[in-house]
Design a protein around this motif. Structure first.
Motif, PDB file in Angstrom:
ATOM      1  N   ILE A  55       0.800  -1.227   0.000  1.00 22.67           N
ATOM      2  CA  ILE A  55       0.000   0.000   0.000  1.00 22.67           C
ATOM      3  C   ILE A  55       0.836   1.283   0.000  1.00 22.67           C
ATOM      4  O   ILE A  55       0.282   2.378   0.019  1.00 22.67           O
ATOM      5  CB  ILE A  55      -0.950   0.040   1.209  1.00 22.67           C
ATOM      6  N   SER A  56       2.148   1.152  -0.047  1.00 25.50           N
ATOM      7  CA  SER A  56       3.016   2.331   0.083  1.00 25.50           C
ATOM      8  C   SER A  56       2.791   3.363  -1.010  1.00 25.50           C
ATOM      9  O   SER A  56       3.001   4.567  -0.799  1.00 25.50           O
ATOM     10  CB  SER A  56       4.490   1.896   0.091  1.00 25.50           C
ATOM     11  N   LYS A  57       2.366   2.909  -2.192  1.00 26.95           N
ATOM     12  CA  LYS A  57       2.149   3.843  -3.300  1.00 26.95           C
ATOM     13  C   LYS A  57       0.667   4.144  -3.521  1.00 26.95           C
ATOM     14  O   LYS A  57       0.311   4.817  -4.491  1.00 26.95           O
ATOM     15  CB  LYS A  57       2.775   3.283  -4.576  1.00 26.95           C
ATOM     16  N   SER A  58      -0.179   3.651  -2.638  1.00 26.24           N
ATOM     17  CA  SER A  58      -1.619   3.908  -2.748  1.00 26.24           C
ATOM     18  C   SER A  58      -1.958   5.271  -2.155  1.00 26.24           C
ATOM     19  O   SER A  58      -1.219   5.809  -1.325  1.00 26.24           O
ATOM     20  CB  SER A  58      -2.408   2.822  -2.004  1.00 26.24           C
ATOM     21  N   ASP A  59      -3.094   5.823  -2.572  1.00 30.96           N
ATOM     22  CA  ASP A  59      -3.633   7.002  -1.905  1.00 30.96           C
ATOM     23  C   ASP A  59      -4.256   6.526  -0.607  1.00 30.96           C
ATOM     24  O   ASP A  59      -5.181   5.718  -0.617  1.00 30.96           O
ATOM     25  CB  ASP A  59      -4.685   7.682  -2.782  1.00 30.96           C
ATOM     26  N   LEU A  60      -3.754   7.010   0.506  1.00 35.19           N
ATOM     27  CA  LEU A  60      -4.146   6.490   1.811  1.00 35.19           C
ATOM     28  C   LEU A  60      -4.971   7.508   2.583  1.00 35.19           C
ATOM     29  O   LEU A  60      -4.657   8.703   2.614  1.00 35.19           O
ATOM     30  CB  LEU A  60      -2.893   6.126   2.612  1.00 35.19           C
ATOM     31  N   CYS A  61      -6.034   7.021   3.217  1.00 34.96           N
ATOM     32  CA  CYS A  61      -6.874   7.860   4.062  1.00 34.96           C
ATOM     33  C   CYS A  61      -6.966   7.207   5.442  1.00 34.96           C
ATOM     34  O   CYS A  61      -7.331   6.039   5.561  1.00 34.96           O
ATOM     35  CB  CYS A  61      -8.274   8.014   3.463  1.00 34.96           C
ATOM     36  N   ILE A  62      -6.628   7.979   6.483  1.00 36.75           N
ATOM     37  CA  ILE A  62      -6.670   7.475   7.850  1.00 36.75           C
ATOM     38  C   ILE A  62      -7.811   8.164   8.591  1.00 36.75           C
ATOM     39  O   ILE A  62      -7.821   9.387   8.740  1.00 36.75           O
ATOM     40  CB  ILE A  62      -5.340   7.731   8.591  1.00 36.75           C
ATOM     41  N   LEU A  63      -8.779   7.377   9.051  1.00 37.16           N
ATOM     42  CA  LEU A  63      -9.877   7.879   9.870  1.00 37.16           C
ATOM     43  C   LEU A  63      -9.569   7.506  11.313  1.00 37.16           C
ATOM     44  O   LEU A  63      -9.358   6.331  11.617  1.00 37.16           O
ATOM     45  CB  LEU A  63     -11.199   7.258   9.428  1.00 37.16           C
ATOM     46  N   CYS A  64      -9.541   8.487  12.200  1.00 36.24           N
ATOM     47  CA  CYS A  64      -9.135   8.246  13.586  1.00 36.24           C
ATOM     48  C   CYS A  64     -10.245   8.595  14.559  1.00 36.24           C
ATOM     49  O   CYS A  64     -11.028   9.516  14.325  1.00 36.24           O
ATOM     50  CB  CYS A  64      -7.901   9.076  13.936  1.00 36.24           C
ATOM     51  N   SER A  65     -10.259   7.875  15.673  1.00 35.38           N
ATOM     52  CA  SER A  65     -11.221   8.187  16.728  1.00 35.38           C
ATOM     53  C   SER A  65     -10.603   9.030  17.834  1.00 35.38           C
ATOM     54  O   SER A  65     -11.307   9.586  18.662  1.00 35.38           O
ATOM     55  CB  SER A  65     -11.790   6.894  17.328  1.00 35.38           C
ATOM     56  N   GLU A  66      -9.258   9.114  17.851  1.00 36.37           N
ATOM     57  CA  GLU A  66      -8.591   9.916  18.869  1.00 36.37           C
ATOM     58  C   GLU A  66      -7.216  10.359  18.379  1.00 36.37           C
ATOM     59  O   GLU A  66      -6.630   9.745  17.486  1.00 36.37           O
ATOM     60  CB  GLU A  66      -8.461   9.141  20.177  1.00 36.37           C
ATOM     61  N   GLU A  67      -6.695  11.440  18.987  1.00 34.56           N
ATOM     62  CA  GLU A  67      -5.426  12.021  18.568  1.00 34.56           C
ATOM     63  C   GLU A  67      -4.254  11.067  18.777  1.00 34.56           C
ATOM     64  O   GLU A  67      -3.315  11.042  17.991  1.00 34.56           O
ATOM     65  CB  GLU A  67      -5.169  13.327  19.340  1.00 34.56           C
ATOM     66  N   ASN A  68      -4.291  10.287  19.848  1.00 33.28           N
ATOM     67  CA  ASN A  68      -3.191   9.379  20.145  1.00 33.28           C
ATOM     68  C   ASN A  68      -2.977   8.374  19.019  1.00 33.28           C
ATOM     69  O   ASN A  68      -1.832   8.066  18.653  1.00 33.28           O
ATOM     70  CB  ASN A  68      -3.452   8.635  21.457  1.00 33.28           C
ATOM     71  N   SER A  69      -4.073   7.863  18.471  1.00 35.32           N
ATOM     72  CA  SER A  69      -3.971   6.904  17.361  1.00 35.32           C
ATOM     73  C   SER A  69      -3.324   7.557  16.145  1.00 35.32           C
ATOM     74  O   SER A  69      -2.503   6.945  15.445  1.00 35.32           O
ATOM     75  CB  SER A  69      -5.356   6.372  17.001  1.00 35.32           C
ATOM     76  N   LEU A  70      -3.697   8.808  15.906  1.00 37.34           N
ATOM     77  CA  LEU A  70      -3.129   9.545  14.776  1.00 37.34           C
ATOM     78  C   LEU A  70      -1.626   9.727  14.944  1.00 37.34           C
ATOM     79  O   LEU A  70      -0.850   9.526  13.997  1.00 37.34           O
ATOM     80  CB  LEU A  70      -3.818  10.901  14.651  1.00 37.34           C
ATOM     81  N   GLU A  71      -1.192  10.095  16.140  1.00 33.76           N
ATOM     82  CA  GLU A  71       0.232  10.295  16.396  1.00 33.76           C
ATOM     83  C   GLU A  71       1.010   8.988  16.259  1.00 33.76           C
ATOM     84  O   GLU A  71       2.136   8.974  15.751  1.00 33.76           O
ATOM     85  CB  GLU A  71       0.427  10.888  17.789  1.00 33.76           C
ATOM     86  N   ARG A  72       0.425   7.901  16.719  1.00 30.73           N
ATOM     87  CA  ARG A  72       1.095   6.600  16.590  1.00 30.73           C
ATOM     88  C   ARG A  72       1.310   6.241  15.130  1.00 30.73           C
ATOM     89  O   ARG A  72       2.359   5.712  14.753  1.00 30.73           O
ATOM     90  CB  ARG A  72       0.283   5.518  17.307  1.00 30.73           C
ATOM     91  N   PHE A  73       0.301   6.508  14.293  1.00 24.49           N
ATOM     92  CA  PHE A  73       0.444   6.226  12.868  1.00 24.49           C
ATOM     93  C   PHE A  73       1.560   7.081  12.269  1.00 24.49           C
ATOM     94  O   PHE A  73       2.424   6.567  11.533  1.00 24.49           O
ATOM     95  CB  PHE A  73      -0.863   6.501  12.125  1.00 24.49           C
ATOM     96  N   LYS A  74       1.565   8.378  12.559  1.00 25.35           N
ATOM     97  CA  LYS A  74       2.565   9.275  11.981  1.00 25.35           C
ATOM     98  C   LYS A  74       3.970   8.891  12.407  1.00 25.35           C
ATOM     99  O   LYS A  74       4.917   8.979  11.615  1.00 25.35           O
ATOM    100  CB  LYS A  74       2.261  10.715  12.394  1.00 25.35           C
ATOM    101  N   ASN A  75       4.116   8.450  13.648  1.00 29.26           N
ATOM    102  CA  ASN A  75       5.438   8.058  14.147  1.00 29.26           C
ATOM    103  C   ASN A  75       5.937   6.773  13.485  1.00 29.26           C
ATOM    104  O   ASN A  75       7.143   6.617  13.243  1.00 29.26           O
ATOM    105  CB  ASN A  75       5.401   7.866  15.662  1.00 29.26           C
ATOM    106  N   GLN A  76       5.024   5.851  13.191  1.00 32.89           N
ATOM    107  CA  GLN A  76       5.426   4.561  12.640  1.00 32.89           C
ATOM    108  C   GLN A  76       5.518   4.545  11.123  1.00 32.89           C
ATOM    109  O   GLN A  76       6.187   3.670  10.547  1.00 32.89           O
ATOM    110  CB  GLN A  76       4.460   3.473  13.113  1.00 32.89           C
ATOM    111  N   PHE A  77       4.842   5.492  10.473  1.00 35.98           N
ATOM    112  CA  PHE A  77       4.851   5.511   9.006  1.00 35.98           C
ATOM    113  C   PHE A  77       5.197   6.910   8.488  1.00 35.98           C
ATOM    114  O   PHE A  77       4.406   7.527   7.762  1.00 35.98           O
ATOM    115  CB  PHE A  77       3.495   5.075   8.455  1.00 35.98           C
ATOM    116  N   PRO A  78       6.382   7.413   8.828  1.00 32.27           N
ATOM    117  CA  PRO A  78       6.757   8.770   8.387  1.00 32.27           C
ATOM    118  C   PRO A  78       6.994   8.873   6.885  1.00 32.27           C
ATOM    119  O   PRO A  78       6.990   9.976   6.331  1.00 32.27           O
ATOM    120  CB  PRO A  78       8.049   9.040   9.174  1.00 32.27           C
TER     121      PRO A  78
END
Length: 226
Positions: free
Chosen positions: A69-92
């Protein structure tokens, strides 16, 4: 209170309508398996990050399919800010990513009235996001993959996006909604899982323990994904 009840009734009607549609037409429409995306990467991937352990499991799944999925258009739907930060930290390194906060459909331990209010609020929030981003969510569903796991917001997302698939029928077979039950569920489905399983709101329902297929034959298992 009456307005809240009308919204709940509306959601029930939509849910039943989607179920009837799926029962009638799903077998007539050939849809690609999640594993087939290994050779033909999806153009668009929509991922829901719930909270806590659910987010942890989904992030592990994304690591497993990172190259796909690295070259796919990706959309992240989050229920809380912590989940969003975890994603950004792991997939910079992920570049083509959209982020949206949708809140929680229901807080653990909340009462009936507060649950109804939060469900309605989340439903409206998701609907507004879809309407404001029609080019991404409504048009062109070619090779679109939606990954869900965990909390009750998955039910609302499944309903809304199944409706979108029905409205844009020409792309129905190219838009796949995959629900992945938690690894912690080795004997019985979660409440969210049971709703999606019995109402057939997902196109592919995955359990991580092969033994679960004995109880839930409609489910599929590709082994431990996390």
């Amino acid at each position: 209170m009456m307005e809240s009840m009308y919204w709940v009734l509306f959601l029930c009607v939509v849910c039943v309508s989607v179920f009837i549609f799926n029962v009638i037409f799903t077998k007539a429409v050939l849809q690609p398996s999640m594993k087939n995306y290994g050779s033909i990467p999806p153009k668009k991937v929509i991922v829901f990050l719930g909270s806590g352990g659910h987010t942890g499991e989904m992030l592990e799944i994304l690591h497993t399919y990172k190259d796909t999925i690295s070259k796919s258009d990706l959309c992240i739907l989050c229920s809380e800010e912590n989940s969003l930060e975890r994603f950004k930290n792991q997939f910079p390194d992920f570049k083509n990513v959209k982020f949206f906060m949708i809140g929680k459909a229901r807080e653990v331990g909340s009462g009936k009235v507060s649950s109804i209010k939060s469900i309605i609020h989340t439903f409206v929030t998701i609907s507004q996001i879809i309407l404001k981003n029609k080019d991404f969510f409504v048009f062109n569903h070619e090779r679109t993959l939606m990954l869900l796991n965990g909390p009750g917001s998955c039910v609302l997302l499944s309903i809304l996006f199944q409706v979108l698939k029905i409205v844009t029928f020409k792309d129905y077979k190219s838009f796949k909604i995959v629900y992945i039950e938690s690894l912690a569920r080795c004997n019985k489905l979660s409440m969210t899982g049971m709703i999606l399983y019995y109402l057939k709101l997902s196109d592919e329902f995955l359990v991580q323990w092969p033994e679960m297929k004995l109880t839930y034959p409609y489910a599929k298992s590709y082994g431990i994904l996390v």
